[in-house]
Scaffold this motif. Structure first.
Motif, PDB file in Angstrom:
ATOM      1  N   ILE A 372       0.841  -1.204   0.000  1.00  0.00           N
ATOM      2  CA  ILE A 372       0.000   0.000   0.000  1.00  0.00           C
ATOM      3  C   ILE A 372       0.871   1.246   0.000  1.00  0.00           C
ATOM      4  O   ILE A 372       0.635   2.198  -0.753  1.00  0.00           O
ATOM      5  CB  ILE A 372      -0.947  -0.012   1.219  1.00  0.00           C
ATOM      6  CG1 ILE A 372      -1.945  -1.155   1.085  1.00  0.00           C
ATOM      7  CG2 ILE A 372      -1.667   1.318   1.367  1.00  0.00           C
ATOM      8  CD1 ILE A 372      -2.823  -1.343   2.311  1.00  0.00           C
ATOM      9  N   ALA A 373       1.898   1.241   0.850  1.00  0.00           N
ATOM     10  CA  ALA A 373       2.773   2.417   0.943  1.00  0.00           C
ATOM     11  C   ALA A 373       3.451   2.689  -0.391  1.00  0.00           C
ATOM     12  O   ALA A 373       3.552   3.855  -0.831  1.00  0.00           O
ATOM     13  CB  ALA A 373       3.810   2.193   2.040  1.00  0.00           C
ATOM     14  N   GLU A 374       3.923   1.646  -1.064  1.00  0.00           N
ATOM     15  CA  GLU A 374       4.600   1.837  -2.353  1.00  0.00           C
ATOM     16  C   GLU A 374       3.654   2.402  -3.395  1.00  0.00           C
ATOM     17  O   GLU A 374       4.033   3.282  -4.186  1.00  0.00           O
ATOM     18  CB  GLU A 374       5.181   0.510  -2.825  1.00  0.00           C
ATOM     19  CG  GLU A 374       6.379   0.043  -2.000  1.00  0.00           C
ATOM     20  CD  GLU A 374       6.833  -1.361  -2.374  1.00  0.00           C
ATOM     21  OE1 GLU A 374       6.126  -2.008  -3.195  1.00  0.00           O
ATOM     22  OE2 GLU A 374       7.864  -1.816  -1.845  1.00  0.00           O
ATOM     23  N   GLU A 375       2.424   1.921  -3.426  1.00  0.00           N
ATOM     24  CA  GLU A 375       1.445   2.429  -4.389  1.00  0.00           C
ATOM     25  C   GLU A 375       1.154   3.905  -4.142  1.00  0.00           C
ATOM     26  O   GLU A 375       1.071   4.708  -5.093  1.00  0.00           O
ATOM     27  CB  GLU A 375       0.156   1.620  -4.300  1.00  0.00           C
ATOM     28  CG  GLU A 375       0.270   0.199  -4.835  1.00  0.00           C
ATOM     29  CD  GLU A 375      -1.021  -0.586  -4.656  1.00  0.00           C
ATOM     30  OE1 GLU A 375      -1.978  -0.023  -4.078  1.00  0.00           O
ATOM     31  OE2 GLU A 375      -1.076  -1.748  -5.089  1.00  0.00           O
ATOM     32  N   PHE A 376       0.987   4.263  -2.863  1.00  0.00           N
ATOM     33  CA  PHE A 376       0.676   5.657  -2.543  1.00  0.00           C
ATOM     34  C   PHE A 376       1.866   6.563  -2.836  1.00  0.00           C
ATOM     35  O   PHE A 376       1.697   7.690  -3.326  1.00  0.00           O
ATOM     36  CB  PHE A 376       0.252   5.763  -1.079  1.00  0.00           C
ATOM     37  CG  PHE A 376      -1.212   5.494  -0.844  1.00  0.00           C
ATOM     38  CD1 PHE A 376      -2.044   6.479  -0.346  1.00  0.00           C
ATOM     39  CD2 PHE A 376      -1.764   4.264  -1.152  1.00  0.00           C
ATOM     40  CE1 PHE A 376      -3.398   6.236  -0.134  1.00  0.00           C
ATOM     41  CE2 PHE A 376      -3.113   4.012  -0.950  1.00  0.00           C
ATOM     42  CZ  PHE A 376      -3.931   5.009  -0.445  1.00  0.00           C
ATOM     43  N   ARG A 377       3.089   6.101  -2.558  1.00  0.00           N
ATOM     44  CA  ARG A 377       4.277   6.907  -2.867  1.00  0.00           C
ATOM     45  C   ARG A 377       4.367   7.157  -4.373  1.00  0.00           C
ATOM     46  O   ARG A 377       4.594   8.287  -4.820  1.00  0.00           O
ATOM     47  CB  ARG A 377       5.541   6.183  -2.404  1.00  0.00           C
ATOM     48  CG  ARG A 377       5.762   6.132  -0.918  1.00  0.00           C
ATOM     49  CD  ARG A 377       7.161   5.609  -0.603  1.00  0.00           C
ATOM     50  NE  ARG A 377       7.266   5.195   0.784  1.00  0.00           N
ATOM     51  CZ  ARG A 377       7.299   3.919   1.179  1.00  0.00           C
ATOM     52  NH1 ARG A 377       7.235   2.953   0.279  1.00  0.00           N
ATOM     53  NH2 ARG A 377       7.404   3.642   2.460  1.00  0.00           N
ATOM     54  N   ALA A 378       4.186   6.075  -5.148  1.00  0.00           N
ATOM     55  CA  ALA A 378       4.321   6.199  -6.606  1.00  0.00           C
ATOM     56  C   ALA A 378       3.293   7.154  -7.193  1.00  0.00           C
ATOM     57  O   ALA A 378       3.570   7.836  -8.199  1.00  0.00           O
ATOM     58  CB  ALA A 378       4.193   4.817  -7.253  1.00  0.00           C
ATOM     59  N   ALA A 379       2.121   7.235  -6.575  1.00  0.00           N
ATOM     60  CA  ALA A 379       1.054   8.098  -7.097  1.00  0.00           C
ATOM     61  C   ALA A 379       1.081   9.497  -6.490  1.00  0.00           C
ATOM     62  O   ALA A 379       0.237  10.338  -6.838  1.00  0.00           O
ATOM     63  CB  ALA A 379      -0.299   7.452  -6.817  1.00  0.00           C
ATOM     64  N   ALA A 416      -6.996   4.176  -3.397  1.00  0.00           N
ATOM     65  CA  ALA A 416      -7.752   3.245  -2.563  1.00  0.00           C
ATOM     66  C   ALA A 416      -8.907   2.619  -3.335  1.00  0.00           C
ATOM     67  O   ALA A 416      -9.146   1.405  -3.240  1.00  0.00           O
ATOM     68  CB  ALA A 416      -8.266   3.966  -1.313  1.00  0.00           C
ATOM     69  N   GLU A 417      -9.616   3.427  -4.120  1.00  0.00           N
ATOM     70  CA  GLU A 417     -10.795   2.908  -4.823  1.00  0.00           C
ATOM     71  C   GLU A 417     -10.421   2.003  -5.985  1.00  0.00           C
ATOM     72  O   GLU A 417     -11.218   1.133  -6.371  1.00  0.00           O
ATOM     73  CB  GLU A 417     -11.646   4.077  -5.321  1.00  0.00           C
ATOM     74  CG  GLU A 417     -12.359   4.807  -4.179  1.00  0.00           C
ATOM     75  CD  GLU A 417     -13.254   5.922  -4.679  1.00  0.00           C
ATOM     76  OE1 GLU A 417     -13.030   6.382  -5.826  1.00  0.00           O
ATOM     77  OE2 GLU A 417     -14.159   6.328  -3.923  1.00  0.00           O
ATOM     78  N   ALA A 418      -9.229   2.153  -6.535  1.00  0.00           N
ATOM     79  CA  ALA A 418      -8.826   1.338  -7.680  1.00  0.00           C
ATOM     80  C   ALA A 418      -8.646  -0.130  -7.322  1.00  0.00           C
ATOM     81  O   ALA A 418      -8.650  -0.995  -8.205  1.00  0.00           O
ATOM     82  CB  ALA A 418      -7.527   1.888  -8.278  1.00  0.00           C
ATOM     83  N   ARG A 419      -8.483  -0.426  -6.044  1.00  0.00           N
ATOM     84  CA  ARG A 419      -8.196  -1.807  -5.628  1.00  0.00           C
ATOM     85  C   ARG A 419      -9.364  -2.434  -4.888  1.00  0.00           C
ATOM     86  O   ARG A 419      -9.187  -3.407  -4.157  1.00  0.00           O
ATOM     87  CB  ARG A 419      -6.948  -1.814  -4.733  1.00  0.00           C
ATOM     88  CG  ARG A 419      -5.705  -1.279  -5.401  1.00  0.00           C
ATOM     89  CD  ARG A 419      -5.232  -2.157  -6.551  1.00  0.00           C
ATOM     90  NE  ARG A 419      -4.782  -3.445  -6.063  1.00  0.00           N
ATOM     91  CZ  ARG A 419      -3.544  -3.681  -5.645  1.00  0.00           C
ATOM     92  NH1 ARG A 419      -2.648  -2.716  -5.677  1.00  0.00           N
ATOM     93  NH2 ARG A 419      -3.207  -4.880  -5.219  1.00  0.00           N
ATOM     94  N   ARG A 420     -10.566  -1.930  -5.074  1.00  0.00           N
ATOM     95  CA  ARG A 420     -11.728  -2.505  -4.392  1.00  0.00           C
ATOM     96  C   ARG A 420     -12.098  -3.864  -4.985  1.00  0.00           C
ATOM     97  O   ARG A 420     -11.703  -4.201  -6.092  1.00  0.00           O
ATOM     98  CB  ARG A 420     -12.933  -1.561  -4.507  1.00  0.00           C
ATOM     99  CG  ARG A 420     -12.847  -0.333  -3.618  1.00  0.00           C
ATOM    100  CD  ARG A 420     -14.075   0.542  -3.800  1.00  0.00           C
ATOM    101  NE  ARG A 420     -14.066   1.698  -2.933  1.00  0.00           N
ATOM    102  CZ  ARG A 420     -14.649   1.744  -1.746  1.00  0.00           C
ATOM    103  NH1 ARG A 420     -15.257   0.676  -1.274  1.00  0.00           N
ATOM    104  NH2 ARG A 420     -14.624   2.847  -1.021  1.00  0.00           N
ATOM    105  N   GLY A 421     -12.892  -4.632  -4.260  1.00  0.00           N
ATOM    106  CA  GLY A 421     -13.402  -5.895  -4.762  1.00  0.00           C
ATOM    107  C   GLY A 421     -13.005  -7.103  -3.944  1.00  0.00           C
ATOM    108  O   GLY A 421     -13.560  -8.187  -4.115  1.00  0.00           O
ATOM    109  N   ALA A 422     -12.045  -6.935  -3.012  1.00  0.00           N
ATOM    110  CA  ALA A 422     -11.590  -8.078  -2.216  1.00  0.00           C
ATOM    111  C   ALA A 422     -12.725  -8.654  -1.367  1.00  0.00           C
ATOM    112  O   ALA A 422     -12.843  -9.875  -1.217  1.00  0.00           O
ATOM    113  CB  ALA A 422     -10.422  -7.662  -1.320  1.00  0.00           C
TER     114      ALA A 422
END
Length: 792
Positions: A372-379, A416-422
């Motif tokens: 999660i941290a890596e995704e948020f940093r990259a964006a 956060a919304e891009a990874r919904r569905g779990a």
């Protein structure tokens, strides 16, 4: 070391460790009152109200507050998907239990402390809940729990699975142990591909481990209620900005930072320039509430504790000393700093504030949420600081530039919304598992040792009776349609036989009913009663009396159904006979076997009497020509039952049936009253049925307000003194009427209305509705036709 050896070693170590566990609970109780009181549940003694009369429940284990909150949406969707199944949640901590009690009220059927991982405690919980699926959240690997769940035949899955960097290193050193434990899981839904690989490295079968995503991406961003005292406080002080310091932690070890000290110092710096700033300080653990209050006092900062917040308070620092409230308060924030990221704690989840589109500041320690941290940093969806000394500056920059803060919040929300569905995928997995198993009841070990050999003797005797009955089978001159079941106790045979007789009448056949007449006392070995005829209950038995009073068919009564059929055909006549409870009565030939399976308790615990309630093993289903799942509207087990039926019989069509209330009948007058609305305010209910749970659920569905409920044995005959006692007890509970079933009404003594006066006595008239009746009757007509052609 093989699996059995590993479990043996584990249990030996447990035996020596039991005194240590008790001392641990004493110590915890000394530090936090309540641990000792939780011991009964931790050793498997759950409230009586949790006891399930049949399989089908879902048990979710969520260890503490974080897991409970992350599973909220999962539980909401499970409730929608399984509206008729018990839904139970266990936690391990006091805070987790308190949170679950608050958040799951009206959602879960019960919340309890998870059993310690001792076989006796786990088995006791499984006997009480009888779950079809046990769901474990995140990373709770309990060997005895896993093994005992699988011994009952229930499914076991781990959802939202994660293994942190630090935990993985420890687990690898015990890989020999986990290789024996993890294969018990039917599926593992891991948060990331990296975590999936970790589970596989520890010994989980690769084909059962799936990357599914993180539940917290599916967090529903529900804002705080407008009536909250916190909202009122913010409205009173009218701040320029609100800063939430979320889930702060103390130091992990000597030399580590105390995050509450960092927050207090940053607030002092900011407040000098922004005196109207509001800080909501939310320590992660309840035991830190008092510690942090002391720190605020020492710093000379005016504050108010949430639990003491009054309508006149105007403090600009709120110490959030409650559990489970933080997530909704993110809606009030202008900026959020996440705790557990400055101290070496591995981080906390930043998704909840992100889903409110709030800019989040995090420190360098996000090891537990690395992906999660890596995704948020990259964006560019977060603000990262190297240490506590940078916190005040990062806050000041975000508060000065609202446009930048909003953009970071927007990016965070998008990430956060891009990874919904779990959550939806996890619910689908539970549905798949639930539809594939009907667990067995497993008695306590002393009874198991006694009952298992007796059950094998019963099984041998049942098969012997089947062979002898088949060898000596005799055939009547008219077609015979058998209605029976595999289990002892009620499955709805009586209303099914009546409905079948009605349908045969409608199609121009002249039906008769053959029944044993259980519990009758008659000098006559056989009794035949014409439609519209009467006979005393003592001569017929209770269930045959219902057939007789219905007037839909002639009734032949006798233990030898062939001789009873000869008597009925000779004295009254019939074109087709319906054989009540005839599946095991092989002495009489039949042209079709209709087998009923109770949707609430399908296979009687999975074994023959006395270990279970089966009359014969489940493989007897191979003889069925049609299967009817009764009470299917009260259960979510229909798919699992059909799956089990198809193991033994691939040709028989499967139908679903429910009993529908027709009328309330006042016993003393025979007057019929509508079921909507009910003719009474509160009901005192009594019954003697093989499965009273069906009657209970029918009354609940009708909206009956039940004042008290008393169960008796099946076929119970009521004595005057019993009825007086029932009436007195029900009246004392506020009942305005007594309610029972038609079968019980038959077993009432004379002048029962006078004995229970002034309470009126009603019984419920019901009728079976079979989905696909035309198709079922086509099968019946085929059986009748085949019989008549064979006679020619």
């Amino acid at each position: 070391m093989k699996t059995k050896g590993i479990y043996f070693l584990y249990r030996v170590l447990q035996a020596f460790g039991l005194p240590v566990i008790l001392l641990y609970f004493l110590f915890r109780d000394w530090r936090s009152r309540g641990y000792w009181r939780s011991l009964p549940q931790r050793f498997g003694f759950l409230p009586r109200s949790f006891r399930q009369t049949g399989p089908g429940a879902i048990w979710l284990h969520a260890v503490s507050v974080g897991e409970v909150l992350s599973c909220l949406e999962f539980l909401r969707r499970l409730r929608l998907r399984f509206p008729r199944s018990g839904l139970f949640v266990s936690t391990s901590t006091l805070a987790g239990k308190a949170t679950a009690d608050e958040k799951l009220r009206g959602l879960a059927d019960g919340v309890f402390y998870a059993p310690v991982d001792y076989v006796f405690a786990v088995r006791r919980v499984l006997r009480t809940l009888r779950p079809s699926v046990v769901v474990v959240a995140e990373t709770e690997l309990w060997p005895n729990l896993f093994r005992e769940v699988k011994r009952t035949g229930a499914a076991l899955t781990l959802v939202n699975g994660r293994i942190s960097d630090r935990a993985f290193g420890r687990y690898l050193s015990s890989r020999w142990f986990f290789r024996a434990v993890l294969p018990a899981l039917d599926s593992i839904l891991a948060q990331t591909e990296e975590i999936r690989e970790r589970f596989i490295a520890l010994g989980a079968p690769a084909e059962r481990v799936l990357q599914n995503g993180n539940f917290k991406y599916d967090f529903e961003a529900r804002g705080v209620d407008s009536g909250s005292p916190v909202v009122a406080l913010v409205d009173r002080v009218r701040p320029s900005a609100v800063w939430i310091a979320a889930s702060t932690m103390g130091p992990a070890n000597a030399g580590d930072v105390d995050e509450d000290d960092v927050v207090i110092e940053a607030y002092r710096q900011l407040a000098a320039r922004r005196p109207d700033l509001v800080l909501i300080l939310a320590p992660r653990k309840p035991e830190r509430f008092g510690v942090v209050a002391g720190k605020l006092d020492a710093a000379g900062i005016a504050y108010v504790r949430r639990q003491a917040l009054g309508s006149g308070d105007r403090a600009r620092v709120l110490l959030l000393d409650t559990i489970g409230e933080l997530s909704s308060l993110f809606s009030l924030a202008d900026v959020v700093s996440m705790g557990g990221t400055l101290a070496r704690r591995g981080g906390h989840n930043i998704l909840e504030p992100a889903l409110f589109a709030k800019p989040v500041i995090m420190g360098p320690h996000m090891e537990n949420f690395q992906t999660i941290a890596e995704e948020f940093r990259a964006a560019g969806a977060c603000v990262e600081i190297a240490g506590g000394q940078e916190l005040a500056g990062a806050l000041d920059r975000l508060l000065q530039d609202a446009r930048v803060a909003r953009e970071i919040g927007r990016r965070a929300q998008s990430c956060a919304e891009a990874r919904r569905g779990a959550t939806a995928r996890a619910v689908d997995e539970v549905r798949r598992l639930h539809s594939g198993c009907v667990p067995r009841a497993r008695p306590a070990l002393p009874w198991l040792a006694v009952e298992w050999p007796l059950a094998r003797i019963w099984e041998w005797g049942a098969k012997r009776r089947q062979r002898r009955g088949g060898a000596r089978q005799r055939k009547l001159d008219v077609p015979v349609i058998s209605v029976g079941n595999l289990t002892m106790g009620g499955t709805g045979k009586t209303p099914c036989v009546l409905r079948l007789a009605e349908l045969l009448n409608q199609r121009g056949h002249r039906p008769g009913i053959l029944t044993r007449g259980y519990g009758r006392s008659s000098p006559h070995q056989y009794v035949a009663v014409a439609p519209g005829g009467t006979v005393a209950v003592q001569l017929s038995g209770d269930e045959p009396q219902i057939f007789i009073r219905s007037g839909v068919a002639a009734v032949g009564i006798g233990a030898d159904r062939f001789e009873a059929g000869i008597r009925l055909l000779r004295e009254i006549g019939a074109g087709v006979l319906v054989l009540d409870d005839g599946f095991q009565h092989r002495k009489l030939a039949r042209d079709m076997d209709i087998v009923l399976i109770d949707g609430l308790d399908p296979f009687g615990g999975g074994d023959v009497f006395p270990l279970g309630r089966l009359r014969e093993p489940v493989d007897g289903l191979a003889r069925a020509d049609a299967v009817v799942i009764t009470r299917s509207g009260h259960s979510d087990l229909a798919a699992a039952i059909e799956h089990e039926v198809r193991r033994w019989n691939r040709r028989a069509p499967v139908f679903h049936a429910m009993v529908e209330p027709q009328a309330w009948v006042e016993h003393s007058t025979g007057r019929r009253a509508s079921v909507a609305p009910n003719p009474f305010a509160r009901a005192g209910v009594f019954c003697g049925l093989g499965n009273p749970e069906s009657f209970r659920r029918t009354l609940r569905a009708m909206g009956v307000d039940i004042a008290e409920w008393i169960d008796f044995d099946d076929h119970h005959r009521y004595r005057p003194q019993e009825l007086r006692h029932i009436a007195h007890q029900m009246a004392s509970r506020g009942a305005t009427a007594l309610v029972t079933t038609e079968k019980d009404a038959v077993n009432l003594c004379e002048d029962c209305a006078g004995l229970v006066a002034p309470l009126p006595l009603y019984w419920l008239q019901v009728r079976m509705r079979i989905e696909g009746e035309d198709q079922l009757m086509a099968e019946v007509e085929r059986g009748i036709g085949n019989s008549r052609r064979a006679v020619r």
